[in-house]
Design a protein around this motif. Structure first.
Motif, mmCIF file in Angstrom:
data_model
loop_
_atom_site.group_PDB
_atom_site.id
_atom_site.type_symbol
_atom_site.label_atom_id
_atom_site.label_comp_id
_atom_site.label_asym_id
_atom_site.label_seq_id
_atom_site.Cartn_x
_atom_site.Cartn_y
_atom_site.Cartn_z
ATOM 1 N N UNK A 42 5.585 9.798 4.576
ATOM 2 C CA UNK A 42 4.991 10.734 3.619
ATOM 3 C C UNK A 42 5.977 11.180 2.545
ATOM 4 N N UNK A 43 7.231 11.365 2.885
ATOM 5 C CA UNK A 43 8.215 11.749 1.867
ATOM 6 C C UNK A 43 8.461 10.598 0.898
ATOM 7 N N UNK A 44 8.448 9.375 1.400
ATOM 8 C CA UNK A 44 8.581 8.202 0.539
ATOM 9 C C UNK A 44 7.410 8.144 -0.444
ATOM 10 N N UNK A 45 6.202 8.334 0.047
ATOM 11 C CA UNK A 45 5.019 8.336 -0.810
ATOM 12 C C UNK A 45 5.078 9.437 -1.848
ATOM 13 N N UNK A 46 5.531 10.602 -1.434
ATOM 14 C CA UNK A 46 5.664 11.725 -2.359
ATOM 15 C C UNK A 46 6.701 11.408 -3.440
ATOM 16 N N UNK A 47 7.760 10.693 -3.061
ATOM 17 C CA UNK A 47 8.797 10.311 -4.023
ATOM 18 C C UNK A 47 8.280 9.302 -5.044
ATOM 19 N N UNK A 48 7.224 8.581 -4.718
ATOM 20 C CA UNK A 48 6.591 7.649 -5.661
ATOM 21 C C UNK A 48 5.574 8.391 -6.531
ATOM 22 N N UNK A 49 4.830 9.300 -5.934
ATOM 23 C CA UNK A 49 3.774 10.047 -6.630
ATOM 24 C C UNK A 49 4.338 11.049 -7.639
ATOM 25 N N UNK A 50 5.360 11.784 -7.245
ATOM 26 C CA UNK A 50 5.884 12.875 -8.078
ATOM 27 C C UNK A 50 6.359 12.440 -9.461
ATOM 28 N N UNK A 51 7.048 11.298 -9.622
ATOM 29 C CA UNK A 51 7.460 10.908 -10.972
ATOM 30 C C UNK A 51 6.286 10.595 -11.898
ATOM 31 N N UNK A 52 5.167 10.135 -11.338
ATOM 32 C CA UNK A 52 3.972 9.908 -12.159
ATOM 33 C C UNK A 52 3.539 11.234 -12.776
ATOM 34 N N UNK A 68 0.826 -1.200 0.000
ATOM 35 C CA UNK A 68 0.000 0.000 0.000
ATOM 36 C C UNK A 68 0.866 1.258 0.000
ATOM 37 N N UNK A 69 2.098 1.143 0.503
ATOM 38 C CA UNK A 69 3.000 2.298 0.514
ATOM 39 C C UNK A 69 3.352 2.759 -0.894
ATOM 40 N N UNK A 70 3.241 1.875 -1.876
ATOM 41 C CA UNK A 70 3.566 2.225 -3.253
ATOM 42 C C UNK A 70 2.309 2.448 -4.085
ATOM 43 N N UNK A 71 1.303 1.616 -3.890
ATOM 44 C CA UNK A 71 0.086 1.686 -4.701
ATOM 45 C C UNK A 71 -0.670 2.993 -4.481
ATOM 46 N N UNK A 72 -0.848 3.396 -3.251
ATOM 47 C CA UNK A 72 -1.604 4.628 -2.954
ATOM 48 C C UNK A 72 -0.950 5.863 -3.585
ATOM 49 N N UNK A 104 0.924 6.019 -6.254
ATOM 50 C CA UNK A 104 0.723 5.941 -7.705
ATOM 51 C C UNK A 104 -0.706 6.338 -8.038
ATOM 52 N N UNK A 105 -1.652 5.845 -7.263
ATOM 53 C CA UNK A 105 -3.059 6.207 -7.470
ATOM 54 C C UNK A 105 -3.252 7.718 -7.325
ATOM 55 N N UNK A 106 -2.626 8.311 -6.324
ATOM 56 C CA UNK A 106 -2.735 9.763 -6.114
ATOM 57 C C UNK A 106 -2.153 10.516 -7.311
ATOM 58 N N UNK A 107 -1.022 10.053 -7.837
ATOM 59 C CA UNK A 107 -0.432 10.690 -9.021
ATOM 60 C C UNK A 107 -1.356 10.612 -10.224
ATOM 61 N N UNK A 108 -1.962 9.442 -10.445
ATOM 62 C CA UNK A 108 -2.900 9.276 -11.564
ATOM 63 C C UNK A 108 -4.143 10.138 -11.343
ATOM 64 N N UNK A 109 -4.636 10.188 -10.117
ATOM 65 C CA UNK A 109 -5.786 11.032 -9.798
ATOM 66 C C UNK A 109 -5.466 12.502 -10.062
ATOM 67 N N UNK A 110 -4.255 12.941 -9.667
ATOM 68 C CA UNK A 110 -3.821 14.317 -9.923
ATOM 69 C C UNK A 110 -3.861 14.596 -11.425
ATOM 70 N N UNK A 111 -3.308 13.691 -12.228
ATOM 71 C CA UNK A 111 -3.285 13.874 -13.681
ATOM 72 C C UNK A 111 -4.702 13.962 -14.229
ATOM 73 N N UNK A 112 -5.589 13.110 -13.753
ATOM 74 C CA UNK A 112 -6.976 13.136 -14.224
ATOM 75 C C UNK A 112 -7.679 14.438 -13.857
ATOM 76 N N UNK A 113 -7.490 14.883 -12.623
ATOM 77 C CA UNK A 113 -8.119 16.142 -12.209
ATOM 78 C C UNK A 113 -7.556 17.333 -12.987
ATOM 79 N N UNK A 114 -6.250 17.342 -13.191
ATOM 80 C CA UNK A 114 -5.638 18.441 -13.953
ATOM 81 C C UNK A 114 -6.083 18.416 -15.407
#
Length: 141
Positions: free
Chosen positions: A99-109, A1-5, A7-17
């Motif tokens: 949270x920084x680890x999660x951000x490091x996964x989300x940001x490249x998406x 879940x530390x990686x999946x969430x 990635x999901x947040x990054x994809x959600x960000x892209x969809x909303x934008x």
């Protein structure tokens, strides 16, 4: 879940934008990466280097007002900063240890989307669907 969430947040960000029309989408994302660049200022743990980093991302954000590439570079810089904070500094959200680890996964998406032009995913899906409707089945790959 530390990686999946993340990635999901990054994809959600892209969809909303993607709901924002150009050129406002690019400008809004330049502002977003500028805000992300300042996220650690109030206690990231790297002292004066936090200001140096914020300056670098602010430059990318300014250039990003006219360039998706610079916005993508800003997100990649933030990814690196997140990794450093996860390993040695303070987390981006003080009460969330990873949270920084999660951000490091989300940001490249988000960065990949920006570096490919920040196109609306909905427009891309519509254009793909309309091409498949026009192309006869016998000519499809």
């Amino acid at each position: 879940m530390l990686v999946v969430a993340p990635i999901f947040i990054g994809v959600l960000y892209v969809c909303l934008m993607s709901l924002i029309r150009e050129p406002h989408r690019r400008r809004f994302n330049a502002v977003m990466v500028a805000g992300a660049g300042a996220a650690y200022l109030s206690g990231g743990g790297f002292g004066g280097w936090e200001f140096v980093f914020t300056t670098a991302v602010t430059y990318c954000a300014y250039r990003g007002l006219d360039s998706w590439t610079f916005i993508g570079i800003g997100w990649l810089l933030h990814t690196g900063w997140d990794i450093l904070h996860h390993l040695k500094g303070n987390p981006i959200i003080p009460f969330a240890e990873h949270s920084s680890f999660g951000c490091a996964i989300c940001d490249p998406v988000i960065a990949v989307w920006c570096l490919t032009g920040g196109h609306s995913v909905f427009d891309l899906l519509r254009s793909r669907r309309s091409r498949s409707e026009v192309t006869p089945v016998s000519q499809r790959p």
